[in-house]
Design a protein around this motif. Structure first.
Motif, PDB file in Angstrom:
ATOM      1  N   MET A 245       0.852  -1.174   0.000  1.00  0.00           N
ATOM      2  CA  MET A 245       0.000   0.000   0.000  1.00  0.00           C
ATOM      3  C   MET A 245       0.896   1.234   0.000  1.00  0.00           C
ATOM      4  SD  MET A 245      -2.637   0.802   3.043  1.00  0.00           S
ATOM      5  CE  MET A 245      -2.311   2.208   4.018  1.00  0.00           C
ATOM      6  N   ARG A 246       0.751   2.081  -1.000  1.00  0.00           N
ATOM      7  CA  ARG A 246       1.542   3.306  -1.074  1.00  0.00           C
ATOM      8  C   ARG A 246       1.169   4.246   0.066  1.00  0.00           C
ATOM      9  NH1 ARG A 246       5.609   3.988  -4.973  1.00  0.00           N
ATOM     10  NH2 ARG A 246       5.178   6.177  -4.829  1.00  0.00           N
ATOM     11  N   VAL A 247       2.170   4.896   0.646  1.00  0.00           N
ATOM     12  CA  VAL A 247       1.931   5.895   1.684  1.00  0.00           C
ATOM     13  C   VAL A 247       2.758   7.131   1.359  1.00  0.00           C
ATOM     14  CG1 VAL A 247       1.340   4.268   3.502  1.00  0.00           C
ATOM     15  CG2 VAL A 247       3.698   4.923   3.215  1.00  0.00           C
ATOM     16  N   SER A 248       2.273   8.279   1.767  1.00  0.00           N
ATOM     17  CA  SER A 248       3.022   9.508   1.542  1.00  0.00           C
ATOM     18  C   SER A 248       4.143   9.611   2.570  1.00  0.00           C
ATOM     19  CB  SER A 248       2.099  10.724   1.659  1.00  0.00           C
ATOM     20  OG  SER A 248       1.726  10.933   2.998  1.00  0.00           O
ATOM     21  N   GLU A 249       5.081  10.475   2.292  1.00  0.00           N
ATOM     22  CA  GLU A 249       6.184  10.689   3.225  1.00  0.00           C
ATOM     23  C   GLU A 249       5.664  11.134   4.588  1.00  0.00           C
ATOM     24  OE1 GLU A 249      10.355  13.196   3.382  1.00  0.00           O
ATOM     25  OE2 GLU A 249       9.222  13.136   1.523  1.00  0.00           O
ATOM     26  N   ALA A 250       4.594  11.922   4.610  1.00  0.00           N
ATOM     27  CA  ALA A 250       4.015  12.408   5.864  1.00  0.00           C
ATOM     28  C   ALA A 250       3.345  11.293   6.664  1.00  0.00           C
ATOM     29  CB  ALA A 250       3.004  13.507   5.571  1.00  0.00           C
ATOM     30  N   GLU A 251       2.984  10.194   6.016  1.00  0.00           N
ATOM     31  CA  GLU A 251       2.284   9.087   6.674  1.00  0.00           C
ATOM     32  C   GLU A 251       3.213   7.954   7.118  1.00  0.00           C
ATOM     33  OE1 GLU A 251      -1.954   8.883   4.434  1.00  0.00           O
ATOM     34  OE2 GLU A 251      -0.208   8.420   3.199  1.00  0.00           O
ATOM     35  N   LEU A 252       4.500   8.098   6.917  1.00  0.00           N
ATOM     36  CA  LEU A 252       5.432   7.023   7.247  1.00  0.00           C
ATOM     37  C   LEU A 252       5.364   6.624   8.719  1.00  0.00           C
ATOM     38  CD1 LEU A 252       8.610   8.113   5.274  1.00  0.00           C
ATOM     39  CD2 LEU A 252       7.283   6.030   4.892  1.00  0.00           C
TER      40      LEU A 252
END
Length: 65
Positions: free
Chosen positions: A1-8
């Protein structure tokens, strides 16, 4: 699942390279903008920032069961 850098979150994978043609490096995110990685063959595994000037950060992914 792709996540944004802010959601790491710790355990996410961070990828470097061109996502269309070739990913050449993967690190394991450990929090606070840091990852565990081995920079190249023969170099020790270490803790490094996930971003630096001129990097080719391609994105991040979360493995889910």
């Amino acid at each position: 699942m792709r996540v944004s850098e802010a959601e790491l979150v710790p355990g996410d994978l961070v990828f470097y390279g061109n996502p269309v043609t070739k990913i050449h490096h993967v690190g394991l995110y450990i929090g606070a903008g840091q990852m565990i990685d081995a920079p190249t063959f023969g170099k020790p595994v270490g803790v490094r920032p996930i971003r630096h000037r001129g990097d080719d950060f391609a994105g991040s992914d979360r493995v889910i069961n």
